[in-house]
Design a protein around this motif. Sequence first.
Motif, short mmCIF file in Angstrom:
data_model
loop_
_atom_site.label_atom_id
_atom_site.label_comp_id
_atom_site.label_asym_id
_atom_site.label_seq_id
_atom_site.Cartn_x
_atom_site.Cartn_y
_atom_site.Cartn_z
N PHE A 1 -6.18 5.48 4.30
CA PHE A 1 -5.23 5.18 3.22
C PHE A 1 -5.10 6.38 2.29
O PHE A 1 -6.10 6.96 1.86
CB PHE A 1 -5.72 3.95 2.44
N ASN A 2 -3.87 6.74 2.00
CA ASN A 2 -3.62 7.82 1.04
C ASN A 2 -3.38 7.22 -0.33
O ASN A 2 -2.36 6.58 -0.54
CB ASN A 2 -2.37 8.61 1.44
N PHE B 1 0.82 -1.21 0.00
CA PHE B 1 0.00 0.00 0.00
C PHE B 1 0.86 1.26 0.00
O PHE B 1 0.34 2.38 0.04
CB PHE B 1 -0.89 0.01 1.26
N CYS B 2 2.19 1.10 -0.03
CA CYS B 2 3.09 2.24 0.20
C CYS B 2 3.79 2.65 -1.10
O CYS B 2 4.38 1.81 -1.78
CB CYS B 2 4.11 1.87 1.26
N GLY C 1 11.50 5.26 3.82
CA GLY C 1 12.50 4.31 4.31
C GLY C 1 12.19 3.68 5.65
O GLY C 1 11.28 4.10 6.37
N GLU C 2 12.95 2.65 5.94
CA GLU C 2 12.79 1.90 7.19
C GLU C 2 13.92 2.30 8.16
O GLU C 2 15.07 1.90 7.98
CB GLU C 2 12.84 0.39 6.86
N SER D 1 9.25 4.98 13.64
CA SER D 1 8.22 4.06 13.15
C SER D 1 8.87 2.91 12.38
O SER D 1 9.69 3.14 11.50
CB SER D 1 7.27 4.82 12.22
N THR D 2 8.48 1.70 12.71
CA THR D 2 9.05 0.55 12.00
C THR D 2 7.96 -0.37 11.48
O THR D 2 6.90 -0.52 12.09
CB THR D 2 10.03 -0.26 12.88
N SER D 3 8.27 -1.00 10.37
CA SER D 3 7.35 -1.98 9.80
C SER D 3 7.49 -3.31 10.54
O SER D 3 6.76 -4.25 10.23
CB SER D 3 7.68 -2.17 8.32
N CYS E 1 1.89 10.60 4.46
CA CYS E 1 2.72 9.41 4.63
C CYS E 1 2.44 8.43 3.50
O CYS E 1 1.31 8.28 3.08
CB CYS E 1 2.40 8.70 5.92
N GLY E 2 3.47 7.78 3.08
CA GLY E 2 3.27 6.75 2.07
C GLY E 2 3.17 7.30 0.67
O GLY E 2 3.08 6.55 -0.29
N MET F 1 8.71 8.90 9.85
CA MET F 1 7.64 8.26 9.07
C MET F 1 7.69 8.72 7.63
O MET F 1 6.70 8.67 6.91
CB MET F 1 6.27 8.60 9.67
N GLY F 2 8.82 9.23 7.20
CA GLY F 2 8.97 9.60 5.80
C GLY F 2 9.39 8.39 4.99
O GLY F 2 8.91 7.28 5.23
N SER G 1 4.05 -0.27 12.51
CA SER G 1 3.09 -0.32 11.40
C SER G 1 2.48 -1.71 11.36
O SER G 1 3.04 -2.62 10.76
CB SER G 1 3.82 -0.02 10.08
N HIS H 1 -1.18 -2.77 10.76
CA HIS H 1 -2.04 -2.83 9.56
C HIS H 1 -2.86 -4.10 9.37
O HIS H 1 -3.73 -4.14 8.49
CB HIS H 1 -1.23 -2.59 8.27
N GLU I 1 0.20 1.74 14.26
CA GLU I 1 -0.37 2.39 13.08
C GLU I 1 -1.17 1.36 12.30
O GLU I 1 -0.74 0.21 12.14
CB GLU I 1 0.75 2.96 12.21
N1 SAH Z 1 9.18 2.28 7.14
C1 SAH Z 1 8.57 2.73 8.34
C2 SAH Z 1 8.39 4.23 8.41
C3 SAH Z 1 7.94 4.95 7.17
S1 SAH Z 1 6.27 4.64 6.64
C4 SAH Z 1 7.27 2.02 8.56
O1 SAH Z 1 6.81 1.33 7.67
O2 SAH Z 1 6.73 2.13 9.66
C5 SAH Z 1 5.33 5.62 7.77
C6 SAH Z 1 3.89 5.16 7.94
O3 SAH Z 1 3.10 5.47 6.77
C7 SAH Z 1 3.77 3.66 8.17
O4 SAH Z 1 2.84 3.36 9.16
C8 SAH Z 1 3.26 3.22 6.83
O5 SAH Z 1 2.65 1.98 6.94
C9 SAH Z 1 2.31 4.34 6.46
N2 SAH Z 1 1.92 4.37 5.06
C10 SAH Z 1 2.66 4.00 4.00
N3 SAH Z 1 1.96 4.17 2.86
C11 SAH Z 1 0.77 4.68 3.20
C12 SAH Z 1 -0.38 5.11 2.46
N4 SAH Z 1 -0.39 5.07 1.14
N5 SAH Z 1 -1.43 5.59 3.15
C13 SAH Z 1 -1.39 5.68 4.48
N6 SAH Z 1 -0.34 5.31 5.24
C14 SAH Z 1 0.74 4.81 4.61
#
Ligand code: SAH
Length: 384
Positions: free
Chosen positions: A318-319, A139-140, A188-189, A220-222, A362-363, A185-186, A242, A244, A285
Amino acid sequence: MASVTLDLSSASPARPAPVNLSGLTRTELQAALVASGLTPPDKARMRASQLWRWIHHFGVTDFAAMTDVAKDLRSGLAEHFTLARPEVVERQISKDGSRKWLIRTAPGIEIETVYIPDVGRAGALCVSSQVGCTLNCTFCHTGTQPLVRNLTAAEIIAQVQVARDDLEEWPSPREERRLSNVVFMGMGEPLYNLENVAAAIDIIADGEGIAISRRRITVSTSGVVPEIPRAGALTQAMLAISLHATNDELRNTLVPLNKRYPIAELLDAIRAYPGLSNARRVTFEYVMLKGINDSPEEARRLVQLMKGIPAKINLIPFNPWPGAPYECSDWATIERFASILNRGGYASPIRTPRGRDILAACGQLKSESEKVRASVRRAQAPAA
Ligand code: SAH
Ligand code: SF4
């Protein structure tokens, strides 16, 4: 063939590029001063503290502004070092006050940073830790871009400095601030770039400088399970996960890293995170995907999963991005989901979509670096 050889003469001068002092940790700053011969070792600590305040409290980008440093030393510093900011390639301001910057730190390294007002105490800066990402959450948007590279601590700090410049927040305000929180939360991991993230957090949290406390910094980590304890020890920052999904089968699809570190292991690692309490909760998240993870049953399961963990939940609508394989849940569905969590005892704010008009959510961060790199590769390719 000579005709296509790049002329790099101006890009690679005889002297190496001067070290930029504004991205160094205190220890590195001391070492750089000693190595330059400008400061004797027994004075390095004091001198570094003096410069530190100018760089990180006052935000100066010119040694000449350091009025309590002797003139000779100022010019010596200017000969050996720089304090220049990286280039801001693009700056956008949303109708709702969000801001987005595209910062170029090196050829092909373009970093997106977003400021979101009214998040955290006053406003949060969403910083990137990598350009691209090795993980492929479906979704990212960042996940569709291969990893270009980890950002250095200096490149992470530069994001805060650029935002502070633009928000006109120098010197570091004691009370009223626009930029009160930092979230990783930009792009990358961050747990795959932990050393640099930790060094950057040391600089951001330093009380003599930017002075944003570790309680207002969130990583923030996946779900990179083996790095979670180390992240706690090195950063003492707040943790966001994260999640989900509430079962492994679905999470395997949404966050493929789950195949390596399934939910049960992830929850164990979170329970062991140092310093968790009701005052310092972990954030889960949860991105709301229509018909995928948004049923009432999943809300109830989420409540069960979090039992015994001091936690809060952040529901993220969701964006969408061009070509994304999902849609955002309906608003009524999100509210129903949130009310089940509330009844289960968890405050679950729904993150209001911000900065949508400038694709700042985000994302949605996916830099232009990929394109740039491709063009650099083409330019550098030997003519066949
Ligand atoms: N890699 C790290 C941090 C960056 S992502 C992580 O995954 O946590 C920051 C947040 O944005 C995470 O919770 C991610 O799941 C969320 N995210 C990514 N794409 C998105 C989208 N299209 N819509 C909403 N949230 C999203
Ligand atoms: Fe990487 Fe986080 Fe995006 Fe997953 S959600 S692809 S870990 S940036």
